[in-house]
Design an enzyme around this catalytic site. Structure first.
Site, mmCIF file in Angstrom:
data_model
loop_
_atom_site.group_PDB
_atom_site.id
_atom_site.type_symbol
_atom_site.label_atom_id
_atom_site.label_comp_id
_atom_site.label_asym_id
_atom_site.label_seq_id
_atom_site.Cartn_x
_atom_site.Cartn_y
_atom_site.Cartn_z
ATOM 1 N N HIS A 48 0.878 -1.177 0.000
ATOM 2 C CA HIS A 48 0.000 0.000 0.000
ATOM 3 C C HIS A 48 0.916 1.229 0.000
ATOM 4 C CE1 HIS A 48 -4.265 1.490 1.176
ATOM 5 N NE2 HIS A 48 -3.550 2.563 0.850
ATOM 6 N N GLU A 96 -4.327 -0.193 -5.249
ATOM 7 C CA GLU A 96 -4.476 0.955 -6.146
ATOM 8 C C GLU A 96 -3.204 1.315 -6.914
ATOM 9 O OE1 GLU A 96 -6.179 4.345 -4.223
ATOM 10 O OE2 GLU A 96 -7.996 3.293 -3.665
HETATM 11 C C1 BGC Z 1 -6.283 4.832 -0.605
HETATM 12 C C2 BGC Z 1 -6.219 5.240 0.824
HETATM 13 C C3 BGC Z 1 -6.657 6.685 0.968
HETATM 14 C C4 BGC Z 1 -8.088 6.777 0.518
HETATM 15 C C5 BGC Z 1 -8.692 8.166 0.607
HETATM 16 C C6 BGC Z 1 -7.433 5.395 -1.374
HETATM 17 O O1 BGC Z 1 -6.972 6.024 -2.527
HETATM 18 O O2 BGC Z 1 -6.133 3.454 -0.776
HETATM 19 O O3 BGC Z 1 -4.930 5.019 1.299
HETATM 20 O O4 BGC Z 1 -6.505 7.182 2.254
HETATM 21 O O5 BGC Z 1 -8.221 6.348 -0.806
HETATM 22 O O6 BGC Z 1 -8.036 9.037 -0.247
#
Ligand code: BGC
Length: 451
Positions: A123, A168
């Site tokens: 992550h 992601e």
């Molecule tokens: C991510 C998180 C992030 C969340 C809110 C996602 O893109 O996996 O780490 O905090 O969205 O932005």
């Protein structure tokens, strides 16, 4: 007795999610190596208010207390990520037993409380030592990742039933290699496709390692943001198609179809490399599930000044926007799930993140902080899930983002997504009304939403 309309299928899995750098703190404790986020956060000017993950939610030291919070919600599962550099301080080679032990203790604590661990291997916090060797731009990273994955599988697969390779990958390449707002802070249209491709090669190599060493389930997590054209003019429709290919298909296609959508060449032009055909044998592996993170949609229009997409999102009038500037649009969640099934087949799906940042009024009554906008977001999105299930999507579970207010990457602590409010001066956790509703949703398997 008639079945309540919002009841979810029996066995539906309810969870909450976090990630290592956003909550753990103690980033260099017990022999951990620095990650690129440690480095980025300590580079002046990169983080809002100069915030860092040095303490964050202090979860590294308070994880037992945090498991109690999960227990109070009645969570079935907890999705967390492993900081690669805690376990392998140089990214490859030497294992740091104390780093490994932290995750082992966390897993035991979860199991003791009947909460199923769901571990994400990456992550975003790449070991800095690997960035020094080219990071995601170095093709060897597929092997580095598989080596790290194997260490984790051997140590924890006896107790962790669900794994993900990456979280992601789009954000890693768009923020980290194209626009530079996230670590490692590069800005290059030549680098972004290479990093993206190596991420998916690494994910494939990690899944192969799992087939050799694991006995449960492994998948990969994508953020999917559906795109809708601003008008039916051909140029807006084409811009929407490009935006969709760039964000949603660039990663899922090589993983699940073994190819790239043709729009990527259109977008990147001469910066789009001809990847060796053999690479797709690695990127396309059988997954046991796919995790989808859903937050918002984008309405897209053609814009020749936007590099390199030539597309820009259009803000919608009279709609609610969160503090991160994201439109609340729950129909997009239903659309995403049905689109995913239609394009990639009937793969078991989880919503691995969904949530919202809103200003939290500093009023605590009877031990609960009222957060009406977040509560409404949760209700709407659970309703949208229900519609997708009714339409035949094989949805197995839902993880709320996030268990705790935490470090929202380069936005620092300014944006709060938590079910629990965190006072970062005292580390006190306070449930928000959304946490109370979510506990009732879990206890009633959704029926409470009928009321
Ligand atoms: C991510 C998180 C992030 C969340 C809110 C996602 O893109 O996996 O780490 O905090 O969205 O932005």
């Amino acid at each position: 007795m008639s079945r309540p309309s919002f009841r979810f299928p029996d066995g539906f899995h309810w969870g909450a999610a976090t990630s290592a750098y956003q909550i753990e703190g103690s980033p260099l404790a017990d022999g951990a190596g620095p990650s690129i986020w440690q480095r980025f956060a300590h580079t002046p000017g990169m983080m809002a208010n100069g915030d860092t993950g040095d303490v964050a939610c202090d979860h590294y030291r308070r994880y037992r207390e945090d498991v109690q919070l999960m227990k109070a919600l009645g969570l079935h599962g907890y999705r967390f990520s492993i900081n690669w550099a805690r376990v392998l301080p140089e990214g490859t080679g030497r294992v740091n037993p104390k780093g490994l032990d932290f995750y082992s203790r966390l897993v035991d604590e979860l199991l003791e409380h009947g909460i199923a661990p769901n571990a994400t291997l990456f992550h975003w916090d790449l070991p800095a030592a690997l960035d020094d060797r080219g990071g995601w731009l170095n093709r060897d990273i597929a092997h580095w990742f598989a080596e790290y994955a194997e260490v984790m599988f051997k140590a924890l697969d006896d107790r962790v039933p669900r794994w993900s390779t990456l979280n992601e990958p789009w954000v890693v390449t768009d923020g980290g290699y194209l626009h530079g707002a996230l670590a490692p802070g590069h800005r290059s249209k030549y680098e972004a496709p290479l990093a993206a491709h190596n991420l998916m090669r690494a994910s494939g190599a990690g899944i192969q390692a799992y087939r050799a060493h694991g006995r449960h389930e492994i998948g990969v997590v994508f953020n999917i943001e559906p795109k809708y054209p601003h008008s039916d003019r051909a140029e807006d429709v084409a811009a929407t198609r490009r935006a969709h290919a760039y964000m949603n298909q660039q990663f899922a296609d090589p993983a699940l179809l073994g190819s790239y959508p043709p729009e990527l060449k259109e977008i990147f032009g001469d910066a789009w490399p001809d990847f060796p055909a053999d690479d797709f044998k690695l990127t396309k592996q059988k997954v046991d599930f796919v995790g989808i993170n859903y937050y918002t949609r984008a309405v897209v229009k053609h814009d020749p000044n936007q590099y390199p997409l030539q597309a820009t999102p259009v803000r919608q009038p009279n709609r609610t926007y969160t503090e991160t500037g994201w439109e609340v649009f729950e129909q997009g969640l239903t659309d995403t799930l049905t689109w995913f099934k239609q394009r990639y087949g009937d793969i078991p799906l989880y919503i691995t993140e969904n949530g919202s940042a809103f200003y939290d009024p500093p009023v605590v009554e009877n031990g609960v902080l009222d957060d009406p906008l977040r509560t409404s977001y949760l209700r709407k999105h659970l309703g949208a899930l229900h519609k997708a299930i009714a339409a035949g999507v094989n949805l197995k579970g839902y993880y709320a983002w996030s268990l705790l207010d935490n470090l929202e990457w380069s936005l620092g602590f300014s944006k709060r997504f938590g079910l629990y409010h965190v006072d970062f001066a005292t580390q006190q956790r306070t449930p928000k009304a959304t946490a109370k509703l979510y506990a009732q949703v879990i206890a009633s398997n959704g029926s409470v939403l009928d009321e």
